[in-house]
Structures are given as C-alpha cells and as structure tokens.
Scaffold this motif. Structure first.
Motif, short mmCIF file in Angstrom:
data_model
loop_
_atom_site.label_atom_id
_atom_site.label_comp_id
_atom_site.label_asym_id
_atom_site.label_seq_id
_atom_site.Cartn_x
_atom_site.Cartn_y
_atom_site.Cartn_z
N GLU A 1 28.52 1.60 86.86
CA GLU A 1 26.94 0.98 86.67
C GLU A 1 26.32 2.14 85.81
N SER B 1 26.66 13.18 92.80
CA SER B 1 25.71 12.45 93.57
C SER B 1 24.40 12.56 93.08
N PHE C 1 23.98 10.26 90.03
CA PHE C 1 23.94 8.87 90.45
C PHE C 1 22.41 8.31 90.97
N GLU C 2 21.81 9.34 91.90
CA GLU C 2 20.62 9.08 92.42
C GLU C 2 19.53 9.13 91.24
N GLN D 1 19.80 6.19 89.22
CA GLN D 1 19.48 4.91 89.85
C GLN D 1 20.69 4.12 89.67
N VAL D 2 22.01 4.76 89.95
CA VAL D 2 22.98 3.66 89.93
C VAL D 2 24.13 4.13 91.12
N ARG D 3 24.78 3.24 91.42
CA ARG D 3 26.05 3.56 92.69
C ARG D 3 27.06 3.79 92.33
N SER D 4 27.51 3.69 91.16
CA SER D 4 28.82 3.92 90.70
C SER D 4 29.26 4.41 89.27
N LYS E 1 31.47 -3.81 92.23
CA LYS E 1 31.97 -4.13 93.48
C LYS E 1 33.26 -3.57 94.00
#
Lengths: 204, 204
Positions: B190, B177, B180-181, B184-187, A156
């Motif tokens: 993760e 980028s 991450f894509e 399948q994570v956003r940071s 987060k």
DNA sequence: CTCACCATTGTGGATATCCGCATACAGCCC
DNA sequence: GGGCTGTATGCGGATATCCACAATGGTGAG
C-alpha cells in the motif's frame, strides 16, 4: 534503430530542400511525395519524427496524421504549412501533434524542432518498451494467477485471499511464488512498482 | 468551490458579451480589464478556467499566462485573439494553454470549450489534491524514517536495512511501524501504491 | 528543568511468508 | 498411454513481520 525524419510533401523542391537541410546537420531522412505513399510504409516501428506538409493533393497532412494514429503509429509529427491557419494549428496540437510550423521556416529552428522531436520520441519509445515488457510478463500469468495477483496488490494476506477464492492457503502461496517468478520480482513491493509502469504513461 | 470563468480583456464590450454568453449557459464568471488587475487577485486557489485576450494594452495575454504559471496558478487558459497568429498559438499551446480561439468565435463552441476546461481543471485539482495529501503525509516523516522508507520501497528486508544503517533490526521495525502509521497504510504494498501517485502526474 | 519527540535496543510471542518435498486430478498433445 | 501444465493440498521448518512492554540517551521548546 536510428532516429530518422520522415518527410511527406508533394513538392519535390521542398522535399529536397528539407533533406539537404537535415543532412547538413547530420539528420537522416526519407521522403515521400504523398500521404498514401507514406502510409504504405508507415508502421509502429518507425523511430524519429514526421515532417508533414499540411496542404497536399489527395490526402492532406492532417488526415494523414489521423490515419497514422489510427494504425498505432505514434511518431511525433511536425506540420509544415504555407498558409497561416490558427484553428488548424490548434486542432493539430490538441490532437497531439509535436509542432506546427509556418513556411517559410527558419532552417536552424526547424532542425532544432526535429531534434527535439527525436528526443521526445526516444522517451516515448522507452516508455512503450517498459510497458510492453510488463505486458509480456503479465501475459505469462494464468487466469488464477491474475486473480491472486490482483488480491496481493490489494494488500491482502494469503489467508484472506485463500478464503476469498475458496482454496487452501498453501495453494495461494504456490500461486504467489509463481507470480513473483513470472513477473521477475522478489516481493510484493517490487511487483507493485513493476505494474505502476502501466499506470503512468506520463510526461512529455 | 464552484468553477468559474475568469475573463481578462481590456474591451468592456467584449467582457460584457462574454459574461452574458456564459451566464446564458449557466456559467459563472468574473471579469478584469487588465492583466495586472487580474494578477492582483490570481492565486493558486482559483477553480475553473481563464479567458484571456491576447492583445491588450500593457501586459498582454501571453505574458499574463507566463506570470500565472510563475506564481503556481495552474488554471487552464483559453486565449482569445482577433488576429490569426500561428506561431503565437503554437507557442501558447506547447506551453500548456488549454485552447486558442480566434475572434469572432462561435458562441456555443466557446462555451463548450469553457466547460471542457472546467472538466480539465477538476481532474487537475483531483490530481493535485491527491499529490498534496501524499506530500503532507511524507512531511510528517523524520529523516531517519525517510531513509528506512526508501529502503523498504527498494524491497529490502529489515535485516538488510538494519545492516545498511548500522542499527538493530528492532529499530528498523519500529521505524517501519511509524512509517506505516504516518503514511496511513498497512503494508509495504500500500505504501508503494500511495507513493506512486507522486510519479504519475499523467494524463489530461 | 521538565516535557515531548526522536532514535535506539531488548525480550518474547503471535502471525505471515517462503520453500522443499509429496500427492492428486484434469485437460491436452503426441 | 506418457509427458506436460495448471490447479489444488498437506507437512514442516526456516525466516520475516508485527507488536506489546520496557528502557536509555539526546535535543529542543517552554
């Protein structure tokens, strides 16, 4: 701390033979003549492995094994038994015993097993120590810092964390900074990896 | 896929007795009369557990066990044996057998063991699938993306990564980028946690 | 030879993070 | 009361990350 073989057998001839055998291969050992005597000195601070006779007057080897685990002594245990008993061997191994050897044993093979148990114990200790380090670092965090850290690990953003906790973003930043400092990391990624040491008490 | 007990025993009376017993507790089973016959149909796609007779003409249960592991069949194995043999039981268990039961066995206890093996297998499958998912995601990354990801996981800044790889920071950002894509994570946090699933093939 | 994919780079702006400097209040110990 | 710690907050700036838009060159498949 050097690895050592901890022998528990009521038969002094067996104890002496084992100690002599191990000594001949350069393995240090200590011996006790009963489970109770050993338990009196067993702690979680022993390194190496146990050689336990299964059949002994009073507490037998299997019970001793259970007691050791109960007091957090995770020393690998090699059972020695004079009478083949498959169910007992199976139970012991499924409960985490390192090995189960019938007498008469092959001298070289037994020492090899002891050395393998030593190696196993070293890995166990390394894992335990890294886990303890992380736990020690974690214990330095305040309650609030734990709450923030949990959310950081959930990926987060500070803004979201601030909203959830009902505090200002700046405060979250301060907590975040303190968390990194106390956990001795410099980024959320390192924090995540440091904590992953807790999850995988893996392998063997 | 439903869990099923895969029985391999040369004695048809034993096979029938086992199937009847399992059926009475609602456990589906299939039976083979030889190790070779079973191996012909064994894949890594079986779910449940194996009940292997140790002593059989031709390939025995222990060899069959080794063969199964060799072809990546990780099904939990319960050995059935008529003659107590501690060394064999110990070796089997140390090699990863789920259990080792002497005949005559206790009917209820055996079915309980089968059910325990089923539960064990379900956990194994869950772990395997999560590992496979990550591997599948990782396989989508290009070589360059792997190089960048490795450095991201080391906690390095884009600028540092760019310097190390001799490319512009902007390029690193693009790779980042894409990583991450594809993962399948956003940071990065993760990402780190997703990959930690690979490290801990733990527990049991 | 196109087309898709990969690697590369640039510009520029919106967000986020990292930090020093300051302030504030509450609880605790000496 | 004074020192210390934990929590909370604001300001402002230096960095970093995220991303859309745009473009170039290489390579392998069809």
């Amino acid at each position: 701390m050097n690895s050592m073989a901890y022998i528990v057998d009521d038969d002094s001839a067996v104890r002496d033979a084992l100690q002599w055998l191990l000594q001949s291969r350069g393995v240090q050992s200590k011996a006790w003549d009963s489970a109770d005597a050993f338990l009196a000195s067993a702690t979680s601070e022993l390194y190496g492995c146990c050689l336990l006779d299964v059949r002994m007057p009073g507490m037998n080897g299997i019970e001793l094994f259970d007691r050791m685990r109960a007091i957090q002594c995770q020393l690998p245990v090699i059972f020695l038994t004079g009478h083949g008993d498959v169910p007992m061997a199976v139970k012991a191994l499924k409960d985490g015993a390192f090995d189960f050897v019938e007498k008469p044993y092959d001298d070289n093979a037994l020492v090899d097993k002891v050395l393998a148990a030593f190696a196993h114990d070293k890995r166990r200790i390394a894992r335990t120590e890294s886990v303890n380090l992380v736990r020690q670092l974690l214990s330095q965090l305040t309650q609030r810092e734990h709450e923030v850290m949990q959310r950081i690990l959930a990926g987060k953003l500070n803004k979201v964390i601030a909203d959830e906790l009902g505090i200002a973003m700046r405060t979250v930043e301060v907590h975040r900074s303190h968390i990194f400092e106390k956990m001795q990391v410099r980024s959320a990624v390192e924090l995540s990896q440091r904590l992953s040491a807790l999850g995988d008490s893996s392998a063997s």
